[in-house]
Design a protein around this motif. Structure first.
Motif: not given
Length: 642
Positions: A442-451, A454-457, A477-483, A521-526
């Protein structure tokens, strides 16, 4: 202009022979290329000639093919020792592959180390064409003082620095002369039924007829005549030149051997780059010849010059050799017509490089200049191969040997002003895994603005050797969006660039099974970061192993050295696959083996030593296998790349 190439092993006296022959002219001209090829222009019996002297040794052999492509004939200079015959094997093989008429000059007979018949017999082992003695020596004690021509049966006594003197045939030489003459006539009778009839009827053929037949047979490269002499004393030079004048083919025969089409107008044999002159290309005219400032190879030829590199000429006639200046589009090793170019045949090309070095500029400011200089060097040096190292991006120079690399370094410093450093190319080790592993990250980072979230198995599992990298997903079930799934794949592949031992990881499949995302907070980078981290943490748990590359070696070597290769290959942790006689090269074997890539440099050193510089090898990647023993440390460049 008549042109011949002079070849032979180091210390056989090639340069001495060429210089002595060119001094028959009062005003010879010389043009040197890269300290390896030396062109000597001279006049003999009021005819223009050019002798191309190619340095001996395996490092310079790459220049022999282009030299013969612009020549009418080849002269192989032979040491006066049966044990040294094997050193001539690469040159005998080359002239036979080229189909070029050849003449042997057994040199340094002032200090022979064996009988002439033994020298010829030793040479014959490496030649499919019959070698025919055209002279036999006259001896006084242990000294060779002259020679007898086997066709005219005239005897000549050597004189220091002067033409030989005609003498009566000594009684002591009659028996050997008669025996050798009979062998010569018998060899020539294989190509002429009339001569065969005369011999069967025990009639002596007229000398003029025999000379004509000998010339025809030599011009068609049906046998190889052998002559005697001592170039350092001026002995045997006139006889050698008369043989070339009468028995080497005329230019139109040589042109037909090389020309790719009737429209061919020039052969580019060599090139050089000079600091104050730029690129210089050695051309030999074909067909209608070449005029200055007209089209050749799809562009305009610059100035044309004589071999003295000072006298300009308006045109290069058919058969004439000259220098093209300011003709950047011309490259050696090609036959040109007005519109395009054709590469010379395979026999004119060099052996695969046997010495690979990673090179970089000694001063960082020269990085761009080095790239430009190496591109120019790659154009003019037939034995050089320039590529790029995948791990570092640095240039890799494939050379014919350490001496060749030193010449290149000197050339780069003197003519391009670029100093280089070199080091061996690092072995391309790889890693793989031996068992599947499931890992959650699990990747989690919070710093002021948008965090970032991403969680992967995912699972990491081994693939068969050579399968490479594969990625799959079974998310429901779309747990991780196709994008975001392509970002996970990208991160996983980035993680494989450097495994637990520091090497790239291969033959792995990564499957994304499940995960979670956040609407904000999820993104391609995350997800790329999560995929990369998950795979990196999983690899040490998947029983990683280091793989070493295994090369297939096809070694070409004279037969007498095969026995030494078996223990040598075993000593390099290699596997002997077998060996067999070469299908077309007399006296040569093809030796096949597998060996670790880490032993490549040692293989070249071993081969140069065990075969006395005559053998060469073609290497190709075969497969990866698990490394047994200590794990090597990755190079700094590999670590940085990972």
């Amino acid at each position: 202009m008549r042109v011949f190439t002079v070849l032979g092993p180091s210390q056989s006296g090639k340069s001495t022979l060429v210089e002595a022959i060119s001094r028959l002219d009062s005003r010879p001209t010389t043009f040197d290329l890269s300290e390896t090829v030396h062109l000597h222009g001279f006049s003999y019996l009021e005819e223009p000639w050019c002798a191309i002297d190619v340095d001996g040794g395996s490092d310079a052999l790459a220049f022999a093919g282009p030299a013969m492509a612009i020549s009418d004939a080849a002269v192989i200079v032979v040491p006066p020792d049966p044990e040294a015959a094997v050193l001539c094997a690469p040159y005998l093989r080359l002239v036979e592959e080229a189909g070029i008429p050849a003449f042997l000059f057994i040199n340094r007979l002032d200090n022979p180390n064996g009988r002439i018949r033994d020298i010829v017999a030793a040479l014959q082992a490496y030649c499919t064409h019959h070698i025919a003695l055209r002279q036999v020596p006259i001896r006084e004690g242990d000294q060779v003082v002259g020679a007898v021509d086997l066709i005219s049966e005239r005897a000549w006594k050597y004189r220091e620095g002067e033409p030989s003197a005609l003498i009566e045939l000594p009684a002591a030489a009659v028996e050997r002369e008669q025996e050798a003459r009979a062998e010569l006539l018998e060899a020539l009778s294989d190509f002429d039924d009339h001569l065969l009839e005369q011999l069967i009827e025990d009639r002596q053929p007229p000398s003029a007829e025999v000379y004509d037949l000998a010339a025809r047979v030599s011009q068609n490269h049906q046998l190889i005549p052998a002559y005697l002499g001592a170039a350092s004393h001026g002995n045997g030079l006139t006889r050698m030149m008369k043989a070339l004048r009468h028995e080497a083919p005329e230019f139109d025969i040589a042109a037909g051997r090389d020309a790719a089409s009737e429209q061919a107008r020039a052969i580019a044999g060599f090139a050089d780059v000079r600091k104050h002159m730029g690129k210089i290309v050695v051309l030999r005219g074909l067909g209608d010849g070449v005029k200055a400032h007209e089209a050749l190879g799809g562009d305009t030829v610059g100035s044309l010059m004589e071999l003295d590199a000072r006298s300009q000429i308006g045109a290069l006639a058919a058969g004439q050799i000259g220098l093209a200046v300011k003709s950047e589009h011309l490259r050696p090793g090609h036959i040109y017509d007005s519109a395009g170019a054709t590469e010379l045949p395979d026999w004119a090309r060099s052996h695969p490089p046997g010495h690979r070095q990673l090179v970089s500029p000694a001063h960082e400011r020269d990085d761009a200049r080095l790239s430009t200089a190496l591109a120019r060097m790659n154009e003019i040096d037939p034995g050089l191969h320039v590529s790029s190292d995948d791990a570092t991006g640095h240039a890799v120079l494939g050379c014919q040997g350490p001496q060749h690399l030193r010449r290149i370094a000197t050339k780069l410093a003197e003519d391009f002003g670029v100093e280089i450093t070199s080091e061996p190319v690092a072995t391309a080790y790889r890693e793989t895994i031996q068992k599947p592993v499931e890992h959650h990250y699990r990747h989690r980072k919070q710093s002021g603005g948008a965090g970032q979230f991403a969680d992967v198995l995912l699972t990491v599992e081994p693939l068969p050797r050579g399968a490479g990298f594969q990625f799959d997903e079974v998310v429901k079930g779309g747990a991780v969006p196709k994008t975001y799934i392509p970002s996970v794949a990208q991160g996983a592949e980035e993680a494989l660039a450097r495994g637990p031992e520091g090497f790239p990881v291969v033959d792995v499949k990564v499957t994304l099974k499940d995960g979670k995302h956040h609407a904000v907070d999820s993104s391609d980078y995350a997800f790329r970061t999560a995929g990369k981290a998950a795979v990196r943490e999983a690899l040490p748990q998947a029983k990683p192993v280091v793989l070493q590359p295994i090369l297939r070696a096809e070694i070409h070597v004279p037969s007498m050295f095969v026995g030494d290769l078996v223990p040598a290959i075993s000593g390099l942790q290699g596997q002997v696959l077998g060996f067999e006689a070469h299908p077309s090269a007399a006296g040569w074997e093809i030796f096949n083996a597998l060996l670790p890539a880490v032993a490549e440099d040692e293989l070249h050193r071993m081969l140069a030593s065990s075969s006395r510089g005559t053998g060469w090898v073609r290497l190709s990647f075969d497969h990866y296998e698990e490394l047994r023993g200590p794990v090597p440390k990755p190079s700094r460049e590999t670590a940085a790349a990972g």
